[in-house]
Design a protein around this motif. Structure first.
Motif, mmCIF file in Angstrom:
data_model
loop_
_atom_site.group_PDB
_atom_site.id
_atom_site.type_symbol
_atom_site.label_atom_id
_atom_site.label_comp_id
_atom_site.label_asym_id
_atom_site.label_seq_id
_atom_site.Cartn_x
_atom_site.Cartn_y
_atom_site.Cartn_z
ATOM 1 N N UNK A 1 0.652 -0.947 0.373
ATOM 2 C CA UNK A 1 -0.083 0.104 -0.177
ATOM 3 C C UNK A 1 1.114 1.214 -0.182
ATOM 4 N N UNK A 2 1.957 1.204 0.382
ATOM 5 C CA UNK A 2 2.327 2.528 1.299
ATOM 6 C C UNK A 2 3.639 2.362 -0.184
ATOM 7 N N UNK A 3 3.676 1.417 -0.818
ATOM 8 C CA UNK A 3 4.665 1.583 -2.610
ATOM 9 C C UNK A 3 3.934 2.071 -3.791
ATOM 10 N N UNK A 4 2.928 1.756 -3.659
ATOM 11 C CA UNK A 4 1.527 2.049 -4.482
ATOM 12 C C UNK A 4 1.297 3.589 -4.355
ATOM 13 N N UNK A 5 1.362 4.035 -3.058
ATOM 14 C CA UNK A 5 1.176 5.299 -2.467
ATOM 15 C C UNK A 5 2.931 6.218 -3.315
ATOM 16 N N UNK A 6 3.259 5.638 -3.082
ATOM 17 C CA UNK A 6 4.812 6.263 -3.837
ATOM 18 C C UNK A 6 5.005 6.509 -5.180
ATOM 19 N N UNK A 7 3.827 5.239 -5.664
ATOM 20 C CA UNK A 7 4.959 5.401 -7.158
ATOM 21 C C UNK A 7 3.858 6.550 -7.190
ATOM 22 N N UNK A 8 1.971 6.193 -6.933
ATOM 23 C CA UNK A 8 1.657 7.433 -7.879
ATOM 24 C C UNK A 8 1.686 8.963 -7.496
ATOM 25 N N UNK A 9 2.551 9.365 -6.268
ATOM 26 C CA UNK A 9 3.212 10.249 -5.811
ATOM 27 C C UNK A 9 4.165 10.737 -6.817
ATOM 28 N N UNK A 10 4.945 10.227 -7.506
ATOM 29 C CA UNK A 10 6.111 10.335 -7.848
ATOM 30 C C UNK A 10 5.955 10.287 -9.815
ATOM 31 N N UNK A 11 4.981 9.392 -9.765
ATOM 32 C CA UNK A 11 4.761 9.508 -11.137
ATOM 33 C C UNK A 11 3.977 11.194 -11.827
ATOM 34 N N UNK A 12 3.102 11.832 -10.475
ATOM 35 C CA UNK A 12 2.733 12.981 -10.415
ATOM 36 C C UNK A 12 3.184 14.401 -11.349
ATOM 37 N N UNK A 13 4.877 13.685 -11.450
ATOM 38 C CA UNK A 13 6.086 14.448 -11.158
ATOM 39 C C UNK A 13 6.445 14.972 -12.945
ATOM 40 N N UNK A 14 5.839 13.658 -13.741
ATOM 41 C CA UNK A 14 5.890 13.774 -15.174
ATOM 42 C C UNK A 14 4.575 14.272 -15.936
ATOM 43 N N UNK A 15 5.303 14.753 -16.994
ATOM 44 C CA UNK A 15 4.308 15.012 -18.206
ATOM 45 C C UNK A 15 2.609 14.761 -18.372
ATOM 46 N N UNK A 16 1.799 15.337 -18.382
ATOM 47 C CA UNK A 16 0.413 14.094 -19.368
ATOM 48 C C UNK A 16 0.693 13.987 -20.289
ATOM 49 N N UNK A 17 1.474 14.673 -21.350
ATOM 50 C CA UNK A 17 2.122 13.718 -22.724
ATOM 51 C C UNK A 17 2.839 12.431 -22.305
ATOM 52 N N UNK A 18 3.600 12.215 -20.915
ATOM 53 C CA UNK A 18 4.559 10.975 -21.087
ATOM 54 C C UNK A 18 3.729 10.093 -19.622
ATOM 55 N N UNK A 19 2.371 11.005 -19.693
ATOM 56 C CA UNK A 19 1.549 9.532 -18.837
ATOM 57 C C UNK A 19 0.572 9.248 -19.487
ATOM 58 N N UNK A 20 0.240 9.627 -20.751
ATOM 59 C CA UNK A 20 -0.569 8.886 -21.615
ATOM 60 C C UNK A 20 -0.795 7.919 -21.462
ATOM 61 N N UNK A 21 -2.123 7.462 -21.391
ATOM 62 C CA UNK A 21 -2.529 5.841 -22.286
ATOM 63 C C UNK A 21 -3.905 5.638 -22.397
ATOM 64 N N UNK A 22 -3.620 4.993 -24.088
ATOM 65 C CA UNK A 22 -4.534 4.818 -25.185
ATOM 66 C C UNK A 22 -5.242 4.442 -24.735
ATOM 67 N N UNK A 23 -6.956 5.432 -25.115
ATOM 68 C CA UNK A 23 -8.039 4.377 -24.944
ATOM 69 C C UNK A 23 -8.923 2.886 -25.397
#
Length: 205
Positions: A76-98
Motif C-alpha cells: 500500500x505504501x509503495x503504490x502510494x509512493x509510485x502514484x506520488x512520483x508519477x505526478x511529476x511526469x508530464x501529461x503527454x508522457x503518462x497518457x495511455x490509449x483508450x
C-alpha cells in the motif's frame, strides 16, 4: 508500387512506431519502480493468498493470512509512493490509449482517445489502502480475495500503460487465469466506482 507492398510498408512502419512508443512507456514506469520492491511484494501476496485460501482448516487459513500483514502495508505504501512520483511526469508522457490496441502518440493527434495513467495510479493507491486498512470490515478470507483483485487490476493497468489493453487482458488471463471483467467486479466498490468514472472521463487530466 502495388497495393500489397504499400500495405506491408504501412504495417511495418506502424509496428516500428508501436515498439518505440511502448519502450518509452516501459522505460518511464521502470525508472519509477526501480527504487521500489513493489513487484516482489505483489508476487508474495498473490501467491500467498492463493495458498492460504486453499487451506482446508479455517484456523490455519487465517493464521497464514495474518503473516502477510507487513507485506500488505508495504504494498500500500509503495503504490502510494509510485502514484506520488508519477505526478511529476508530464501529461503527454503518462497518457495511455483508450482503445484496445496500441495507437502510438495518440496524445498528440487524438487526445480524446487517451486516459491519464497518473489519475489511475491514484485510484489504485486509494483502493489498496482502503482494503489493507479493512475499511469494509471484511473477514480475513474475503479481505484477501478483495486485495488480490486490487493487485490484479493494478497489474492490468501497468501492462495497459506499457503495451495495450489487449496485451493487459491476455497477461491477466495467462498469469492468473482470470478475466479482466471478473477482476473489475471483484475489487472494492470504492475502487470499482472510481475506476469506472475514470474509464468514462477520457483525457480529463
Amino acid at each position: 508500387m502495388n497495393s500489397a507492398l504499400v500495405l506491408l510498408i504501412i504495417v511495418a512502419a506502424w509496428w516500428v512506431l508501436c515498439q518505440r512508443y511502448q519502450r518509452m512507456h516501459i522505460a518511464l514506469l521502470g525508472r519509477h519502480l526501480s527504487s521500489l520492491q513493489l513487484e516482489r511484494h505483489m508476487e508474495t501476496l498473490t501467491q500467498g493468498y492463493t495458498r492460504a485460501i486453499h487451506e482446508a482448516d479455517e484456523a490455519r487459513q487465517i493464521q497464514v493470512l495474518e503473516t502477510f500483514a507487513q507485506t500488505e502495508r508495504a504494498v500500500a505504501a509503495q503504490v502510494q509512493s509510485l502514484a506520488d512520483t508519477m505526478q511529476k511526469e508530464s501529461a503527454q508522457a503518462t497518457c495511455m490509449g483508450a482503445l484496445s490496441f496500441c495507437v502510438p502518440y495518440a496524445e498528440y493527434f487524438l487526445p480524446a482517445l487517451t486516459r491519464d495513467f497518473r489519475s489511475l495510479l491514484r485510484i489504485h493507491a486509494t483502493g489498496l489502502r482502503h482494503v489493507v486498512d479493512n475499511e469494509g470490515q471484511w473477514n480475513a478470507k474475503d479481505r484477501a480475495y478483495q486485495l488480490s483483485a486490487e493487485l490484479y487490476l493494478l497489474q492490468h493497468s501497468c501492462h495497459w500503460y506499457c503495451k495495450s489493453r489487449n496485451v493487459a487482458d491476455a497477461r491477466l488471463m495467462l498469469r492468473h487465469q482470470v478475466k479482466y471483467q471478473k477482476v473489475l467486479e471483484s475489487v472494492s466498490a470504492a475502487t470499482r466506482s472510481a475506476y469506472t468514472q475514470w474509464l468514462r472521463n477520457a483525457h480529463k487530466q
